[in-house]
Write a protein that holds these residues in place. Sequence first.
Motif, PDB file in Angstrom:
ATOM      1  N   PHE A   1       0.791  -1.318  -0.039  1.00 60.81           N
ATOM      2  CA  PHE A   1      -0.011   0.117  -0.166  1.00 60.81           C
ATOM      3  C   PHE A   1       1.012   1.321  -0.129  1.00 60.81           C
ATOM      4  CE2 PHE A   1      -2.698  -3.145   1.830  1.00 60.81           C
ATOM      5  CZ  PHE A   1      -3.580  -3.173   1.079  1.00 60.81           C
ATOM      6  N   HIS A   2       0.328   2.503  -0.129  1.00 58.65           N
ATOM      7  CA  HIS A   2       0.938   3.620  -0.289  1.00 58.65           C
ATOM      8  C   HIS A   2       1.835   3.985   0.880  1.00 58.65           C
ATOM      9  CE1 HIS A   2      -2.299   5.150   2.056  1.00 58.65           C
ATOM     10  NE2 HIS A   2      -1.540   6.255   2.444  1.00 58.65           N
ATOM     11  N   ASP A   3       1.371   3.317   2.031  1.00 60.02           N
ATOM     12  CA  ASP A   3       2.243   3.757   3.318  1.00 60.02           C
ATOM     13  C   ASP A   3       3.430   2.686   3.543  1.00 60.02           C
ATOM     14  OD1 ASP A   3       0.624   1.637   4.162  1.00 60.02           O
ATOM     15  OD2 ASP A   3       0.041   2.381   5.781  1.00 60.02           O
TER      16      ASP A   3
ATOM     17  N   GLN B   1     -10.371  -0.076   6.136  1.00 57.58           N
ATOM     18  CA  GLN B   1      -9.948   0.903   5.031  1.00 57.58           C
ATOM     19  C   GLN B   1     -10.553   0.521   3.620  1.00 57.58           C
ATOM     20  OE1 GLN B   1      -7.840   3.562   4.702  1.00 57.58           O
ATOM     21  NE2 GLN B   1      -7.252   3.715   6.880  1.00 57.58           N
ATOM     22  N   GLN B   2     -10.767   1.502   2.870  1.00 55.95           N
ATOM     23  CA  GLN B   2     -11.243   1.364   1.530  1.00 55.95           C
ATOM     24  C   GLN B   2     -10.485   0.127   0.745  1.00 55.95           C
ATOM     25  OE1 GLN B   2     -14.612   2.826   0.175  1.00 55.95           O
ATOM     26  NE2 GLN B   2     -14.038   0.856  -0.677  1.00 55.95           N
ATOM     27  N   CYS B   3      -9.248   0.503   0.905  1.00 54.19           N
ATOM     28  CA  CYS B   3      -8.305  -0.536   0.359  1.00 54.19           C
ATOM     29  C   CYS B   3      -8.476  -1.920   0.563  1.00 54.19           C
ATOM     30  CB  CYS B   3      -6.828  -0.053   0.380  1.00 54.19           C
ATOM     31  SG  CYS B   3      -6.353   0.125   2.109  1.00 54.19           S
ATOM     32  N   ILE B   4      -9.269  -2.418   1.488  1.00 54.94           N
ATOM     33  CA  ILE B   4      -9.533  -3.976   1.728  1.00 54.94           C
ATOM     34  C   ILE B   4     -10.135  -4.557   0.436  1.00 54.94           C
ATOM     35  CG2 ILE B   4     -12.065  -3.396   2.267  1.00 54.94           C
ATOM     36  CD1 ILE B   4     -11.712  -5.486   4.400  1.00 54.94           C
ATOM     37  N   LEU B   5     -10.459  -3.552  -0.600  1.00 57.93           N
ATOM     38  CA  LEU B   5     -10.861  -4.041  -2.044  1.00 57.93           C
ATOM     39  C   LEU B   5      -9.962  -3.995  -3.304  1.00 57.93           C
ATOM     40  CD1 LEU B   5     -14.417  -2.637  -2.122  1.00 57.93           C
ATOM     41  CD2 LEU B   5     -13.729  -4.881  -1.276  1.00 57.93           C
ATOM     42  N   ARG B   6      -8.623  -3.618  -2.674  1.00 58.92           N
ATOM     43  CA  ARG B   6      -7.369  -3.256  -3.929  1.00 58.92           C
ATOM     44  C   ARG B   6      -7.321  -4.583  -4.369  1.00 58.92           C
ATOM     45  NH1 ARG B   6      -1.837  -0.209  -3.532  1.00 58.92           N
ATOM     46  NH2 ARG B   6      -1.351  -0.880  -5.737  1.00 58.92           N
ATOM     47  N   HIS B   7      -7.074  -4.808  -5.904  1.00 59.51           N
ATOM     48  CA  HIS B   7      -6.787  -5.805  -6.478  1.00 59.51           C
ATOM     49  C   HIS B   7      -5.544  -5.631  -6.812  1.00 59.51           C
ATOM     50  CE1 HIS B   7      -6.493  -8.672  -9.395  1.00 59.51           C
ATOM     51  NE2 HIS B   7      -7.794  -9.467  -8.981  1.00 59.51           N
TER      52      HIS B   7
ATOM     53  N   LEU C   1      -6.457   9.236  -7.814  1.00 64.95           N
ATOM     54  CA  LEU C   1      -7.649   9.512  -7.249  1.00 64.95           C
ATOM     55  C   LEU C   1      -7.289  10.146  -5.930  1.00 64.95           C
ATOM     56  CD1 LEU C   1      -9.543   5.911  -6.185  1.00 64.95           C
ATOM     57  CD2 LEU C   1      -9.431   7.923  -4.592  1.00 64.95           C
ATOM     58  N   TRP C   2      -6.375   9.779  -5.102  1.00 60.45           N
ATOM     59  CA  TRP C   2      -6.384  10.526  -3.996  1.00 60.45           C
ATOM     60  C   TRP C   2      -5.904  12.086  -4.088  1.00 60.45           C
ATOM     61  CZ3 TRP C   2      -8.261  10.025   0.796  1.00 60.45           C
ATOM     62  CH2 TRP C   2      -8.653   8.751   1.107  1.00 60.45           C
ATOM     63  N   SER C   3      -5.230  12.189  -5.168  1.00 60.45           N
ATOM     64  CA  SER C   3      -4.804  13.818  -5.144  1.00 60.45           C
ATOM     65  C   SER C   3      -6.102  14.782  -5.567  1.00 60.45           C
ATOM     66  CB  SER C   3      -3.378  13.956  -5.914  1.00 60.45           C
ATOM     67  OG  SER C   3      -3.773  13.458  -7.333  1.00 60.45           O
TER      68      SER C   3
ATOM     69  N   LYS D   1     -10.804  -2.252 -10.745  1.00 61.13           N
ATOM     70  CA  LYS D   1     -11.091  -3.694 -10.571  1.00 61.13           C
ATOM     71  C   LYS D   1     -11.024  -3.939  -9.082  1.00 61.13           C
ATOM     72  CE  LYS D   1      -9.025  -8.122 -12.324  1.00 61.13           C
ATOM     73  NZ  LYS D   1      -8.143  -8.629 -13.042  1.00 61.13           N
ATOM     74  N   ASN D   2     -11.901  -4.546  -8.551  1.00 63.49           N
ATOM     75  CA  ASN D   2     -12.070  -4.709  -6.974  1.00 63.49           C
ATOM     76  C   ASN D   2     -11.824  -6.125  -6.676  1.00 63.49           C
ATOM     77  OD1 ASN D   2     -12.181  -2.181  -5.779  1.00 63.49           O
ATOM     78  ND2 ASN D   2     -14.331  -2.066  -6.044  1.00 63.49           N
ATOM     79  N   LEU D   3     -11.083  -6.388  -5.506  1.00 60.02           N
ATOM     80  CA  LEU D   3     -10.915  -7.783  -5.190  1.00 60.02           C
ATOM     81  C   LEU D   3     -11.667  -8.283  -4.133  1.00 60.02           C
ATOM     82  CD1 LEU D   3      -9.032 -10.297  -5.230  1.00 60.02           C
ATOM     83  CD2 LEU D   3      -7.789  -9.231  -3.331  1.00 60.02           C
TER      84      LEU D   3
ATOM     85  N   VAL E   1     -19.757   6.149  -5.444  1.00 65.45           N
ATOM     86  CA  VAL E   1     -20.865   5.532  -6.065  1.00 65.45           C
ATOM     87  C   VAL E   1     -20.505   4.909  -7.178  1.00 65.45           C
ATOM     88  CG1 VAL E   1     -23.100   5.718  -7.227  1.00 65.45           C
ATOM     89  CG2 VAL E   1     -22.535   7.227  -5.091  1.00 65.45           C
ATOM     90  N   ARG E   2     -20.390   3.213  -7.304  1.00 61.90           N
ATOM     91  CA  ARG E   2     -19.878   2.662  -8.473  1.00 61.90           C
ATOM     92  C   ARG E   2     -21.193   2.143  -9.117  1.00 61.90           C
ATOM     93  NH1 ARG E   2     -18.300   2.413  -3.195  1.00 61.90           N
ATOM     94  NH2 ARG E   2     -15.923   2.220  -2.917  1.00 61.90           N
ATOM     95  N   ARG E   3     -20.929   2.211 -10.694  1.00 57.29           N
ATOM     96  CA  ARG E   3     -22.133   1.470 -11.404  1.00 57.29           C
ATOM     97  C   ARG E   3     -21.506   0.608 -12.594  1.00 57.29           C
ATOM     98  NH1 ARG E   3     -22.233   7.890 -12.858  1.00 57.29           N
ATOM     99  NH2 ARG E   3     -22.075   7.740 -15.083  1.00 57.29           N
TER     100      ARG E   3
HETATM  101  C1  LIG Z   1     -14.508   7.195  -0.995  1.00 56.28           C
HETATM  102  C2  LIG Z   1     -13.635   6.129  -1.536  1.00 56.28           C
HETATM  103  C3  LIG Z   1     -13.852   4.926  -2.169  1.00 56.28           C
HETATM  104  C4  LIG Z   1     -12.981   4.138  -2.670  1.00 56.28           C
HETATM  105  N1  LIG Z   1     -13.221   2.885  -3.286  1.00 56.28           N
HETATM  106  C5  LIG Z   1     -12.195   2.090  -3.619  1.00 56.28           C
HETATM  107  C6  LIG Z   1     -12.603   0.936  -4.585  1.00 56.28           C
HETATM  108  O1  LIG Z   1     -13.579   0.490  -4.485  1.00 56.28           O
HETATM  109  N2  LIG Z   1     -11.453  -0.040  -4.671  1.00 56.28           N
HETATM  110  C7  LIG Z   1     -10.148   0.291  -4.172  1.00 56.28           C
HETATM  111  O2  LIG Z   1      -9.504  -0.411  -4.555  1.00 56.28           O
HETATM  112  N3  LIG Z   1      -9.893   1.629  -3.783  1.00 56.28           N
HETATM  113  C8  LIG Z   1     -10.854   2.223  -3.405  1.00 56.28           C
HETATM  114  N4  LIG Z   1     -10.499   3.718  -2.873  1.00 56.28           N
HETATM  115  C9  LIG Z   1      -8.975   3.818  -2.781  1.00 56.28           C
HETATM  116  C10 LIG Z   1      -8.500   3.178  -1.587  1.00 56.28           C
HETATM  117  O3  LIG Z   1      -8.364   4.265  -0.589  1.00 56.28           O
HETATM  118  C11 LIG Z   1      -6.938   3.028  -1.527  1.00 56.28           C
HETATM  119  O4  LIG Z   1      -6.264   4.250  -2.187  1.00 56.28           O
HETATM  120  C12 LIG Z   1      -6.751   1.914  -2.605  1.00 56.28           C
HETATM  121  O5  LIG Z   1      -7.233   0.811  -2.289  1.00 56.28           O
HETATM  122  C13 LIG Z   1      -5.020   1.532  -2.808  1.00 56.28           C
HETATM  123  O6  LIG Z   1      -4.666   1.536  -1.772  1.00 56.28           O
HETATM  124  P1  LIG Z   1      -3.133   2.461  -1.295  1.00 56.28           P
HETATM  125  O7  LIG Z   1      -3.397   3.825  -1.728  1.00 56.28           O
HETATM  126  O8  LIG Z   1      -2.868   2.350   0.146  1.00 56.28           O
HETATM  127  O9  LIG Z   1      -2.109   2.265  -2.184  1.00 56.28           O
HETATM  128  C14 LIG Z   1     -11.457   4.467  -2.406  1.00 56.28           C
HETATM  129  C15 LIG Z   1     -11.184   5.509  -1.564  1.00 56.28           C
HETATM  130  C16 LIG Z   1     -12.354   6.368  -1.451  1.00 56.28           C
HETATM  131  C17 LIG Z   1     -11.847   7.791  -0.771  1.00 56.28           C
END
Ligand SMILES: Cc1cc2nc3c(=O)[nH]c(=O)nc-3n(C[C@H](O)[C@H](O)[C@H](O)COP(=O)(O)O)c2cc1C
Lengths: 158, 248
Positions: free
Chosen positions: A22-24, A77-83, A94-96, A109-111, A139-141
Amino acid sequence: MVIKDITAADVSGDYETREITFHDGSTRTVLVVDEEVPYPDGRLIVSVTDLEGRITECNKSFVDMSAYSREELIGAQQCILRHPDIPSEIYADLWSTIKAGNKWQGYIKNLRKDGRYYWVLATIIPTVRDGEIVGYASVRRKPSRKKIEEFVAQHLSA
Amino acid sequence: MTLINTVSPDFPPTHIAGWFIFNTWLQNTLNERVRLELHDSFSQQQDAIQSDGVDMIYANPADAALLVREKGFVGVARPANHADEAVIVVADSSPVQAVEDLSPEVRIALTAQPDVNTMGMIMLEPADVTPSTATKLERDTYVLVAKALMDGDADVGFFLKDAYENLSSIVRSKLRVLVTSDIQVVRHGLMLGPRMQQHRQVLLDALLNMNSTENGKEILSNLGFDAWEEFRSEDVEFMIDLMETLTT
Ligand SMILES: Cc1cc2nc3c(=O)[nH]c(=O)nc-3n(C[C@H](O)[C@H](O)[C@H](O)COP(=O)(O)O)c2cc1C
């Protein structure tokens, strides 16, 4: 950050063991099954996070598609879905974008907990209350197949 | 001073009397003069909102951003368990079996109901349909949307789910539902403009109590609802955020 690994008990069928960084700098071991779960027609997958990306609310479609229980998701953390197939640059962009107060849209692509995956078209916006960003909402579609193929050709064909 | 109440033009025509009865109840409850002004179209209603000619509105979710951000409206109540869902419909004889079978140049029959059209367009995205590839045929009523499908003038039609279910069974037998939304959070709500906000608490209490009296239940049934629930500021903000994510 610490996210529970995916273990053999969570998946069925053939899988590949992968490590996500992850980023950290923290890591997670995941088991990846090469099988797509189709996005259900007519649904939206919705979640709300705090400023750090921890899930504070999500709808039933989010729970259903992730294969986790609601208890496992809320507070995670939302990154629980990171693939592991998606490059870090996508999330950095996305974050910036959202930290600057703007809307981000892209294909992800979500895991799932069971190692399978699903594609979404995600729109993420800062939730602004009384002039301040207090969190984010996504919101995903259901995405277009053609757009996914273009995305894969551009970003995942390493 | 006479306050002006209005209703999003997408309410079912069978409920028109219900809204006049509701308005009379409103005047008695608030002890104020309130006039119900109905608009034929969303654009007429927008003009009225823009020129500050609306003090209370039963609003389509697509109008919430304008009302709150630009006109200082606040939510008061919304029908309990009552979400707007959209259905995409084809003629029963159509070869199309799934959204993905449609071409990007699809012809869409629709009304001017903005939230339904937003949800409908999202459900067509998997077929690479965009506002610039599609041809939109706007009709005044859902019955005319159904007719456009039966006459072969359009390939798909967008309906509010409730409106589709209220079509006659003869009409529905010539049509087929391709996909139904299950979004649950796109909802109409009663909103109050600046001149009306002093009444919010009294009105909210009265609305929440409506289903506990015989007269109140009668009013509700004429509107097609079971009960009201509070439309909190956070609910309104969330709805605005949601619509924002859906309109790009
Ligand atoms: C509202 C919101 C929704 C997000 N939805 C997803 C998602 O569906 N899948 C995903 O992999 N990351 C999503 N992210 C990004 C994660 O926070 C995270 O940046 C990403 O999983 C990669 O992890 P890393 O940034 O720690 O490397 C979302 C972030 C936010 C703020």
